[in-house]
Design an enzyme around this catalytic site. Structure first.
Site, PDB file in Angstrom:
ATOM      1  CE  LYS A  24      -4.711  -2.602   2.848  1.00  8.09           C
ATOM      2  NZ  LYS A  24      -5.689  -1.821   2.068  1.00  8.09           N
TER       3      LYS A  24
ATOM      4  NE  ARG B 221     -17.135  -4.243 -46.977  1.00 13.67           N
ATOM      5  CZ  ARG B 221     -16.449  -3.167 -47.407  1.00 13.67           C
ATOM      6  NH1 ARG B 221     -16.658  -2.690 -48.608  1.00 13.67           N
ATOM      7  NH2 ARG B 221     -15.586  -2.584 -46.621  1.00 13.67           N
TER       8      ARG B 221
ATOM      9  CB  SER C 186      -0.902  -0.003   1.240  1.00 13.84           C
ATOM     10  OG  SER C 186      -1.484   1.273   1.451  1.00 13.84           O
TER      11      SER C 186
ATOM     12  CG  ASN D 214      -3.476  -4.022  -0.578  1.00 12.18           C
ATOM     13  OD1 ASN D 214      -4.111  -4.134   0.467  1.00 12.18           O
ATOM     14  ND2 ASN D 214      -2.888  -2.889  -0.937  1.00 12.18           N
TER      15      ASN D 214
END
Length: 486
Positions: free
Chosen positions: A308, A341, A302, A310
């Site tokens: 952290k 087309r 983080s 993550n």
């Protein structure tokens, strides 16, 4: 930091880290698309020469020019604004490059084809070169999940329904489920390469192949002469040879406004992203701090909170799973294309198709790495199972007590005991032990056994074994070289 240069539009994946640095990114970049467009043009000239619609010397001249020409993708992109697609300026560049060495061959560059023939063929070539890379990543993911499923076939954990503990399951069964849906995605993508295959596109201006006959034969059709037959017009023979030269499938009809190949590809890519998104969604929940049953092997940091780790790969997969269906919606919407087309519907496909390939491929790349390094914490799973004090196996107790006490009385006793256990903070076995009817119906020690979550796993282990018998078809897989990730 310098100011942005509007002349530099390169997309380096700054806002799409899920595909940055992957083999799929390289296989779908502007250079890869340009290569596919040139490959389509070279294959067309080879096919025309093979069926007598171009001189035998033309293919070598065109291929040499395609290999040696210094073509600037950015310049082609800017010039494409004038005609609405990149083929028009690319053909001009290629023709001039061929003219310098073989003026006669220059007349046979792109002869009889329309821009959509080349763009659609290039799109199929890019897909045909990209899908094996994705399949390889899915197989790596499935192999890692098979290992997790086998190792944890009897590892108990809480089954959760509507966000709440339901009954016990095993982590092995959850991993086997992830593998099953990953193999479903693998099968859908592989099917595009084997059931009819990704088709070449060749129809000319309005899908009639008229121009190939109008230009007339440059000489006898060697293939028809060798076979002793002239069955089929020059356009049909050219179509068959063009498919052979590109390595793509031969369609029954030109598909300028019959967009089944694109729709099938879009659907398979959206399913793949969603299947991987299921895996990621579970990892995101199970790796929450308060749950802590799994963790990515090398979780991301983080910018503000040093503690952290993550679950970044799961997050990137989840992001891709939310984007690909939107791109697929554009591709499926192009099925409603007018006339022979269309204006806009075909043009709308190019970038969504590339992004769908990139995002699905990037998600598969991340999933292979996530699953190969996933950390599993059986002790935390067991601790979470104990949070309800045995209430997680109330279904089992109901099944055992109903024949002994009667269904209504068993339900009443269990409901009251569950309420007391929740209010008093005791276990379900303690709450039931105060009920004389229960003690009279069950032998000593049986109540403790019945409230053990690890004893109520049903046929989870057998289901894991059943699921692991499924083997993916790996005939169409190209395993990419290892990619370093930042």
């Amino acid at each position: 930091m310098t100011s942005p240069d509007p002349g530099q539009g390169e997309d380096h994946g700054l806002l799409s880290p899920v595909r940055a640095g992957t083999a799929v990114e390289a296989a779908t970049g502007d250079r890869a698309w340009l290569r596919a467009l040139l490959d389509a043009e070279c294959a067309l000239t080879r096919a025309q020469a093979a069926v007598g619609l171009a001189p035998a010397s033309a293919p070598a001249a065109v291929e040499r020019a395609a290999a040696e020409a210094d073509i600037d993708e950015r310049e082609i992109a800017l010039r494409a604004r004038g005609g609405g697609n990149p083929v028009i300026p690319l053909v001009q560049e290629l023709t001039e490059a061929v003219r310098t060495s073989d003026p006669e061959a220059a007349a046979h560059v792109h002869r009889g084809a329309t821009s959509q023939d080349i763009v659609d063929t290039a799109a199929m070539l890019v897909a045909a070169r990209t899908l094996p890379l994705i399949l390889g990543e899915l197989e790596r993911c499935a192999a890692a999940l098979a290992g997790l499923a086998a190792r944890h076939r009897t590892t108990p954990m809480a089954g959760r329904t509507l966000t709440q503990h339901a009954v016990p399951t095993t982590f092995g069964l959850k991993a086997a489920g992830w593998r099953a849906i990953v193999l479903d995605a693998h099968a859908r993508l592989a099917r595009l390469l084997v059931e009819g295959g990704l088709p070449v596109q060749l129809g000319g201006a309005a899908g009639t192949l008229a121009a190939f006959g109008a230009f007339g034969a440059f000489g006898p059709d060697p293939a028809a002469t060798q076979a002793g037959t002239t069955a089929g017009g020059p356009g049909e023979r050219l179509l068959a040879r063009y498919a052979r030269e590109t390595g793509l499938a031969e369609p029954v009809l030109p598909w300028h406004t019959l967009r089944t190949p694109i729709a099938d590809l879009a659907s398979a890519l959206a399913f793949t992203a969603g299947a991987l998104g299921k895996l990621a969604a579970d990892v995101l929940v199970l790796s929450r701090t308060e749950i802590g049953e799994v963790a990515e092997g090398d979780g991301g940091g983080s910018s503000a909170m040093p503690h952290k780790a993550n679950p970044v790969r799961a997050a990137l997969i989840s992001a891709a799973a939310r984007q690909v269906p939107a791109h697929a919606a554009v591709l499926l919407g192009s099925l409603a294309a007018e006339d022979e087309r269309p204006a806009g519907a075909w043009h709308a496909e190019w970038q969504p198709l590339r992004e769908a390939l990139r995002l699905a491929g990037g998600a598969a790349h991340s999933a292979a790495r996530l699953t190969s390094g996933l950390r599993v914490f059986p002790e935390r799973m067991r601790a979470n199972l104990e949070l309800t004090g045995g209430l997680v196996v109330s279904e089992r107790l109901s099944a055992v007590l109903s024949p002994l006490l009667g269904r209504a009385e068993a339900k009443s006793l269990l409901t009251a005991a569950a309420r007391r256990a929740a209010e008093q903070g005791t276990g379900l076995s303690e709450a039931l032990a105060s009920e004389p009817a229960v003690l009279g119906a069950l032998p000593a020690g049986r109540l403790t056994e019945l409230t053990d979550p690890g004893g109520y796993l049903g046929e989870a282990a057998a289901l894991v074994d059943r699921a692991l018998r499924r083997i993916p078809d790996t005939r169409y897989t190209e395993v990419p070289a290892s990619q370093e990730e930042a």
